[in-house]
Design a protein around this motif. Structure first.
Motif, PDB file in Angstrom:
ATOM      1  N   GLY A  26      -6.368 -10.207  63.927  1.00  0.00           N
ATOM      2  CA  GLY A  26      -6.533  -9.781  65.364  1.00  0.00           C
ATOM      3  C   GLY A  26      -5.023 -10.259  66.219  1.00  0.00           C
ATOM      4  O   GLY A  26      -4.645  -9.498  66.816  1.00  0.00           O
ATOM      5  N   LEU A  27      -4.271 -11.190  65.599  1.00  0.00           N
ATOM      6  CA  LEU A  27      -3.037 -11.612  66.155  1.00  0.00           C
ATOM      7  C   LEU A  27      -2.108 -10.541  65.729  1.00  0.00           C
ATOM      8  O   LEU A  27      -0.921 -10.449  66.531  1.00  0.00           O
ATOM      9  N   LEU A  28      -2.074 -10.031  64.513  1.00  0.00           N
ATOM     10  CA  LEU A  28      -1.270  -9.226  64.261  1.00  0.00           C
ATOM     11  C   LEU A  28      -1.289  -7.645  64.141  1.00  0.00           C
ATOM     12  O   LEU A  28      -0.598  -6.552  63.743  1.00  0.00           O
ATOM     13  N   TYR A  29      -2.712  -7.384  64.955  1.00  0.00           N
ATOM     14  CA  TYR A  29      -3.128  -5.865  64.856  1.00  0.00           C
ATOM     15  C   TYR A  29      -1.845  -4.851  65.512  1.00  0.00           C
ATOM     16  O   TYR A  29      -1.853  -4.101  64.882  1.00  0.00           O
ATOM     17  N   ARG A  30      -1.361  -5.287  66.396  1.00  0.00           N
ATOM     18  CA  ARG A  30      -0.576  -4.322  67.139  1.00  0.00           C
ATOM     19  C   ARG A  30       0.862  -4.187  66.454  1.00  0.00           C
ATOM     20  O   ARG A  30       1.468  -3.358  66.932  1.00  0.00           O
ATOM     21  N   GLU A  31       1.191  -5.041  65.489  1.00  0.00           N
ATOM     22  CA  GLU A  31       2.250  -4.978  64.623  1.00  0.00           C
ATOM     23  C   GLU A  31       2.159  -3.798  63.797  1.00  0.00           C
ATOM     24  O   GLU A  31       3.415  -3.267  63.147  1.00  0.00           O
ATOM     25  N   GLY A  32       1.211  -3.281  63.134  1.00  0.00           N
ATOM     26  CA  GLY A  32       1.038  -2.366  62.363  1.00  0.00           C
ATOM     27  C   GLY A  32       1.191  -2.362  60.814  1.00  0.00           C
ATOM     28  O   GLY A  32       1.554  -1.694  60.086  1.00  0.00           O
ATOM     29  N   TYR A  33       1.033  -3.668  60.633  1.00  0.00           N
ATOM     30  CA  TYR A  33       1.241  -4.260  59.022  1.00  0.00           C
ATOM     31  C   TYR A  33       0.025  -3.736  58.180  1.00  0.00           C
ATOM     32  O   TYR A  33      -1.205  -3.786  58.654  1.00  0.00           O
ATOM     33  N   GLN A  34       0.299  -3.554  57.277  1.00  0.00           N
ATOM     34  CA  GLN A  34      -0.975  -3.523  56.128  1.00  0.00           C
ATOM     35  C   GLN A  34      -0.989  -4.967  55.822  1.00  0.00           C
ATOM     36  O   GLN A  34      -0.555  -5.549  54.999  1.00  0.00           O
ATOM     37  N   LEU A  35      -2.498  -5.381  56.025  1.00  0.00           N
ATOM     38  CA  LEU A  35      -2.920  -6.638  55.734  1.00  0.00           C
ATOM     39  C   LEU A  35      -3.878  -6.748  54.422  1.00  0.00           C
ATOM     40  O   LEU A  35      -4.845  -5.691  54.573  1.00  0.00           O
ATOM     41  N   SER A  36      -3.734  -7.648  53.808  1.00  0.00           N
ATOM     42  CA  SER A  36      -4.379  -7.635  52.494  1.00  0.00           C
ATOM     43  C   SER A  36      -4.924  -9.403  52.525  1.00  0.00           C
ATOM     44  O   SER A  36      -4.213 -10.101  53.124  1.00  0.00           O
ATOM     45  N   TYR A  37      -6.279  -9.351  52.199  1.00  0.00           N
ATOM     46  CA  TYR A  37      -6.736 -10.697  52.228  1.00  0.00           C
ATOM     47  C   TYR A  37      -7.321 -11.186  50.698  1.00  0.00           C
ATOM     48  O   TYR A  37      -7.964 -10.269  50.012  1.00  0.00           O
ATOM     49  N   VAL A  38      -7.144 -12.344  50.139  1.00  0.00           N
ATOM     50  CA  VAL A  38      -7.664 -12.999  48.941  1.00  0.00           C
ATOM     51  C   VAL A  38      -7.956 -14.293  49.289  1.00  0.00           C
ATOM     52  O   VAL A  38      -7.284 -15.057  50.169  1.00  0.00           O
ATOM     53  N   SER A  39      -8.936 -14.577  48.547  1.00  0.00           N
ATOM     54  CA  SER A  39      -9.729 -15.934  48.783  1.00  0.00           C
ATOM     55  C   SER A  39      -9.233 -17.319  48.146  1.00  0.00           C
ATOM     56  O   SER A  39      -9.629 -18.485  48.388  1.00  0.00           O
ATOM     57  N   SER A  40      -8.202 -17.007  47.189  1.00  0.00           N
ATOM     58  CA  SER A  40      -7.743 -18.124  46.446  1.00  0.00           C
ATOM     59  C   SER A  40      -6.472 -17.781  45.786  1.00  0.00           C
ATOM     60  O   SER A  40      -6.049 -16.728  45.682  1.00  0.00           O
ATOM     61  N   GLY A  41      -5.845 -19.039  45.597  1.00  0.00           N
ATOM     62  CA  GLY A  41      -4.362 -18.787  44.943  1.00  0.00           C
ATOM     63  C   GLY A  41      -4.464 -17.996  43.399  1.00  0.00           C
ATOM     64  O   GLY A  41      -3.643 -17.083  43.133  1.00  0.00           O
ATOM     65  N   ARG A  42      -5.641 -17.977  42.560  1.00  0.00           N
ATOM     66  CA  ARG A  42      -5.778 -17.451  41.361  1.00  0.00           C
ATOM     67  C   ARG A  42      -5.781 -15.998  41.842  1.00  0.00           C
ATOM     68  O   ARG A  42      -5.260 -15.345  41.178  1.00  0.00           O
TER      69      ARG A  42
END
Length: 152
Positions: A26-42
Protein backbone atom coordinates in the motif's frame (compact mmCIF):
# COMPACT_ATOMS: atom_id res chain seq x y z
CA UNK A 1 12.95 8.42 -20.41
CA UNK A 2 15.63 7.90 -17.74
CA UNK A 3 17.12 4.56 -16.71
CA UNK A 4 15.06 4.72 -13.54
CA UNK A 5 11.84 5.04 -15.53
CA UNK A 6 12.79 2.49 -18.20
CA UNK A 7 12.93 -0.53 -15.91
CA UNK A 8 10.38 -1.63 -13.36
CA UNK A 9 12.41 -2.11 -10.21
CA UNK A 10 11.97 -5.25 -8.17
CA UNK A 11 11.57 -5.09 -4.39
CA UNK A 12 11.68 -8.26 -2.29
CA UNK A 13 10.03 -8.14 1.13
CA UNK A 14 11.10 -10.86 3.58
CA UNK A 15 8.87 -10.97 6.67
CA UNK A 16 7.15 -13.75 8.59
CA UNK A 17 4.01 -11.58 8.92
CA UNK A 18 2.03 -11.47 5.66
CA UNK A 19 0.14 -8.39 6.85
CA UNK A 20 3.38 -6.39 6.61
CA UNK A 21 3.45 -7.10 2.87
CA UNK A 22 0.00 -5.56 2.51
CA UNK A 23 1.18 -2.45 4.39
CA UNK A 24 4.37 -2.11 2.31
CA UNK A 25 2.44 -2.78 -0.89
CA UNK A 26 0.00 0.00 0.00
CA UNK A 27 2.80 2.42 0.86
CA UNK A 28 4.73 1.73 -2.36
CA UNK A 29 1.73 1.26 -4.66
CA UNK A 30 2.19 4.51 -6.59
CA UNK A 31 5.91 3.93 -7.14
CA UNK A 32 5.28 1.20 -9.74
CA UNK A 33 7.71 -1.33 -8.26
CA UNK A 34 7.41 -5.06 -8.86
CA UNK A 35 6.86 -6.30 -5.30
CA UNK A 36 7.55 -9.87 -4.22
CA UNK A 37 6.94 -11.40 -0.81
CA UNK A 38 8.50 -14.38 0.94
CA UNK A 39 7.78 -15.38 4.52
CA UNK A 40 11.21 -16.59 5.67
CA UNK A 41 14.93 -16.10 5.26
CA UNK A 42 15.27 -19.61 3.85
CA UNK A 43 12.62 -18.91 1.19
CA UNK A 44 14.41 -15.65 0.31
CA UNK A 45 17.67 -17.52 -0.26
CA UNK A 46 15.86 -20.16 -2.32
CA UNK A 47 14.07 -17.61 -4.55
CA UNK A 48 16.47 -14.67 -4.83
CA UNK A 49 17.84 -15.78 -8.23
CA UNK A 50 14.31 -16.18 -9.56
CA UNK A 51 13.08 -12.81 -8.24
CA UNK A 52 16.26 -10.83 -8.99
CA UNK A 53 15.46 -8.00 -6.57
CA UNK A 54 16.97 -4.54 -6.88
CA UNK A 55 16.34 -3.93 -3.16
CA UNK A 56 15.51 -6.26 -0.28
CA UNK A 57 13.36 -5.19 2.69
CA UNK A 58 14.32 -7.69 5.38
CA UNK A 59 12.62 -8.18 8.74
CA UNK A 60 15.05 -8.62 11.61
CA UNK A 61 12.99 -10.85 13.89
CA UNK A 62 11.85 -14.06 12.18
CA UNK A 63 11.69 -17.64 13.42
CA UNK A 64 14.26 -20.25 12.29
CA UNK A 65 16.58 -17.92 10.33
CA UNK A 66 16.50 -14.31 11.52
CA UNK A 67 17.23 -11.25 9.41
CA UNK A 68 20.83 -11.00 10.59
CA UNK A 69 21.68 -14.53 9.40
CA UNK A 70 19.73 -14.03 6.17
CA UNK A 71 21.55 -10.74 5.52
CA UNK A 72 24.93 -12.34 6.20
CA UNK A 73 24.24 -15.18 3.77
CA UNK A 74 23.08 -12.80 1.03
CA UNK A 75 26.09 -10.54 1.46
CA UNK A 76 28.47 -13.54 1.52
CA UNK A 77 27.25 -14.71 -1.90
CA UNK A 78 29.16 -13.19 -4.84
CA UNK A 79 26.01 -13.10 -7.03
CA UNK A 80 23.92 -11.27 -4.41
CA UNK A 81 26.28 -9.15 -2.33
CA UNK A 82 25.56 -6.01 -4.39
CA UNK A 83 21.81 -6.05 -3.66
CA UNK A 84 21.01 -3.30 -1.14
CA UNK A 85 19.30 -4.55 2.02
CA UNK A 86 17.10 -2.40 4.22
CA UNK A 87 16.50 -4.03 7.59
CA UNK A 88 12.94 -3.46 8.82
CA UNK A 89 12.31 -4.01 12.51
CA UNK A 90 10.37 -3.00 15.58
CA UNK A 91 13.68 -2.87 17.44
CA UNK A 92 15.33 0.53 17.38
CA UNK A 93 18.23 0.56 19.82
CA UNK A 94 21.71 1.61 18.71
CA UNK A 95 22.86 -1.95 19.40
CA UNK A 96 20.24 -3.35 17.00
CA UNK A 97 21.26 -0.85 14.34
CA UNK A 98 24.92 -1.78 14.81
CA UNK A 99 24.13 -5.52 14.52
CA UNK A 100 22.25 -4.91 11.26
CA UNK A 101 25.04 -2.84 9.76
CA UNK A 102 27.70 -5.32 10.91
CA UNK A 103 25.74 -8.10 9.17
CA UNK A 104 26.01 -6.15 5.91
CA UNK A 105 22.71 -4.27 5.83
CA UNK A 106 22.83 -1.04 3.86
CA UNK A 107 20.08 0.80 5.73
CA UNK A 108 17.64 0.46 8.61
CA UNK A 109 13.91 1.21 8.86
CA UNK A 110 11.92 1.11 12.10
CA UNK A 111 8.39 -0.30 12.40
CA UNK A 112 5.80 1.04 12.20
CA UNK A 113 7.01 2.03 8.75
CA UNK A 114 6.62 5.68 7.79
CA UNK A 115 5.47 6.11 4.18
CA UNK A 116 7.77 9.03 3.30
CA UNK A 117 10.79 7.43 4.94
CA UNK A 118 10.17 4.08 3.23
CA UNK A 119 9.90 5.63 -0.23
CA UNK A 120 12.97 7.82 0.33
CA UNK A 121 15.11 4.95 1.60
CA UNK A 122 14.04 2.62 -1.23
CA UNK A 123 14.82 5.33 -3.81
CA UNK A 124 18.21 5.89 -2.19
CA UNK A 125 19.04 2.19 -2.34
CA UNK A 126 17.86 2.01 -5.96
CA UNK A 127 20.28 4.84 -6.85
CA UNK A 128 23.09 2.87 -5.24
CA UNK A 129 22.06 -0.28 -7.12
CA UNK A 130 21.89 1.59 -10.45
CA UNK A 131 25.39 2.99 -9.85
CA UNK A 132 26.69 -0.48 -9.04
CA UNK A 133 25.05 -1.95 -12.15
CA UNK A 134 26.49 0.81 -14.36
CA UNK A 135 29.96 0.30 -12.88
CA UNK A 136 29.71 -3.48 -13.37
CA UNK A 137 28.59 -3.01 -16.99
CA UNK A 138 31.50 -0.64 -17.65
CA UNK A 139 33.91 -3.12 -16.09
CA UNK A 140 32.53 -5.96 -18.25
CA UNK A 141 32.90 -3.79 -21.35
CA UNK A 142 36.49 -2.87 -20.46
CA UNK A 143 37.31 -6.54 -19.87
CA UNK A 144 35.74 -7.50 -23.19
CA UNK A 145 37.61 -4.73 -25.02
CA UNK A 146 40.87 -5.80 -23.41
CA UNK A 147 40.22 -9.43 -24.32
CA UNK A 148 39.39 -8.43 -27.93
CA UNK A 149 42.55 -6.31 -28.16
CA UNK A 150 44.68 -9.33 -27.23
CA UNK A 151 42.69 -11.67 -29.46
CA UNK A 152 43.43 -9.66 -32.63
Amino acid sequence: MTDTEAKQHSILLVDDEASIFEVIEGLLYREGYQLSYVSSGREALDRIDEIEPDVILLDLMMPEMDGIETCQQIKANQRWCHIPIIMVTALSSKEDLARCLEAGADDFLAKPVNSLELRARVRSMLRIKLQYDALAATQRLRTLNLFNAFAT
